[in-house]
Enzyme design. Structure first.
Site, PDB file in Angstrom:
ATOM      1  N   GLY A   1       0.795  -1.220   0.113  1.00 50.34           N
ATOM      2  CA  GLY A   1       0.127   0.050   0.057  1.00 50.34           C
ATOM      3  C   GLY A   1       0.795   1.201  -0.002  1.00 50.34           C
TER       4      GLY A   1
ATOM      5  N   ILE B   1       2.397   2.649   2.370  1.00 52.42           N
ATOM      6  CA  ILE B   1       3.683   2.452   3.108  1.00 52.42           C
ATOM      7  C   ILE B   1       4.661   1.436   2.416  1.00 52.42           C
ATOM      8  CG2 ILE B   1       4.659   1.430   5.179  1.00 52.42           C
ATOM      9  CD1 ILE B   1       2.348   2.448   6.901  1.00 52.42           C
TER      10      ILE B   1
ATOM     11  N   ARG C   1      -2.790  -7.718  -1.443  1.00 53.96           N
ATOM     12  CA  ARG C   1      -3.859  -8.620  -1.329  1.00 53.96           C
ATOM     13  C   ARG C   1      -4.252  -9.199  -2.841  1.00 53.96           C
ATOM     14  NH1 ARG C   1      -9.327  -6.194   1.238  1.00 53.96           N
ATOM     15  NH2 ARG C   1      -8.817  -4.817  -0.506  1.00 53.96           N
TER      16      ARG C   1
ATOM     17  N   ARG D   1       2.288  -5.069  11.692  1.00 51.50           N
ATOM     18  CA  ARG D   1       1.525  -5.365  13.137  1.00 51.50           C
ATOM     19  C   ARG D   1       2.041  -6.601  13.606  1.00 51.50           C
ATOM     20  NH1 ARG D   1       0.277  -0.734  13.460  1.00 51.50           N
ATOM     21  NH2 ARG D   1      -1.669   0.187  13.656  1.00 51.50           N
TER      22      ARG D   1
ATOM     23  N   HIS E   1       7.878  -0.340  18.797  1.00 55.52           N
ATOM     24  CA  HIS E   1       7.027   0.140  17.853  1.00 55.52           C
ATOM     25  C   HIS E   1       6.825   1.814  17.808  1.00 55.52           C
ATOM     26  CE1 HIS E   1       2.334  -0.483  16.898  1.00 55.52           C
ATOM     27  NE2 HIS E   1       2.968   0.280  16.121  1.00 55.52           N
TER      28      HIS E   1
ATOM     29  N   GLY F   1       7.700   3.148  14.776  1.00 51.90           N
ATOM     30  CA  GLY F   1       7.537   3.441  13.225  1.00 51.90           C
ATOM     31  C   GLY F   1       7.017   4.875  13.088  1.00 51.90           C
TER      32      GLY F   1
END
Length: 324
Positions: free
Chosen positions: A154, A156, A177, A236, A283, A285
């Site tokens: 996407g 990012i 996807r 994630r 975490h 980012g």
């Protein structure tokens, strides 16, 4: 907005510090507080737009949702919306859930490249040697001439490729996807991952967390990775099966650089902290100096669209729609 429509907008940033907010709404400050017990700034039933507090526990983020009976928009300041999607049943029908596309691309992509370079070039070992006063010189792999597989192409993922461009890579392979074509080349569907993994020297995860991606990186995924490959996760934590990753790390098959983990925050006694070949950042980012100006621009634009009844940006879903 009609005269009797709810006018309150809950913002996790002080409204008087944001230049350009449109006139009309009643702006209220709410970030949940340090311990999650901050009193609500107004009646949740009067809230039309809820901008979700950033860098707070999920329980803090969703606490007011069941009381927001007249809500129109939920705007996150994170790229992912997985903290909210599990609570859609608390929302009335017709609520637009929007993410923060455009806010985190720069800083997250920077960190993805930084983690990749630090892991490949042995920076953690240099830091430990410096602390011990040891001159530790050895051969390390370079990023140049490597094949990089980006899983989750996407905004990012595309930003990561932008920053990889000067590093003289052998190739970049993109996975999302579904298949599509970009100016840089094809994007492969996720179904082709098993065939693509064995050729990748570096696998960077930047996919959202959905039911389709939860646990995507499990034993089979890791077993198909090239011997000695590096796994970088800026997506994630739950995209990766932690137990399976521990097995691969302890067996020495791969290395990993992780900005996100599962569970998170990682308990002090968790074996992942001390697994061989792993670099962990907490975490980080998104939360950099790049966050605030981009978040403010998004909010000014999005609220202007809301007030003027123009199409919102970054709509992930609408509650009550058939796709929910």
């Amino acid at each position: 907005m009609t005269h009797d429509a709810p006018r309150d907008v809950w913002l996790p940033l002080p409204p008087d510090g944001i230049d350009g907010l449109p006139e009309g709404p009643n702006y209220l400050f709410y970030d949940g507080g340090d311990d999650g017990t901050q009193p609500f700034p107004g009646d949740p039933a009067d809230c039309a737009v809820y901008v979700v507090p950033y860098l707070k526990r999920q329980s803090v983020k969703v606490r007011p949702l069941p009381l927001m009976r007249n809500l129109r928009v939920v705007q996150t300041l994170s790229a992912g919306v997985d903290d909210i999607t599990g609570h859609l049943s608390d929302l009335p029908a017709g609520v637009s859930l929007c993410n923060a596309r455009g806010v985190h691309e720069a800083s997250t992509a920077e960190l993805a490249v930084a983690l990749t370079l630090a892991s490949l070039r042995g920076i953690p070992g240099f830091v430990r040697a410096q602390q011990e006063g040891r001159w530790q010189s050895r051969f390390h792999p370079a990023l140049a001439d490597r094949s990089v597989l980006i899983v989750g192409y996407g905004s990012i993922g595309a930003a990561i490729e932008d920053r990889l461009a000067p590093f003289e890579l052998a190739r970049v392979v993109r996975v999302a996807r579904s298949a599509r074509t970009t100016e840089r080349g094809p994007v492969h569907p996720i179904a082709e991952l098993p065939a693509l993994l064995p050729d990748a020297d570096v696998v960077i995860l930047s996919t959202p967390l959905t039911e389709a991606t939860r646990g995507l990186v499990g034993k089979d995924f890791l077993a198909r990775m090239k011997e000695g490959a590096l796994l970088v996760n800026v997506a994630r934590g739950a995209v990766v099966d932690t137990d399976a990753l521990l097995g691969a790390l302890e067996g020495g098959r791969i290395t990993a650089a992780l900005d996100v983990v599962d569970p998170e925050p990682l308990p002090a006694d968790h074996p992942l902290w001390h697994a061989p070949g792993v670099l962990i950042s907490p975490h980080v980012g998104g939360p950099t100096s790049a966050f605030l100006p981009r978040a403010e621009r998004l909010l000014v634009d999005q609220l202007g669209r809301y007030v003027n009844r123009e199409p919102l940006r970054n709509v992930v879903l609408t509650t009550g729609a058939a796709s929910d």
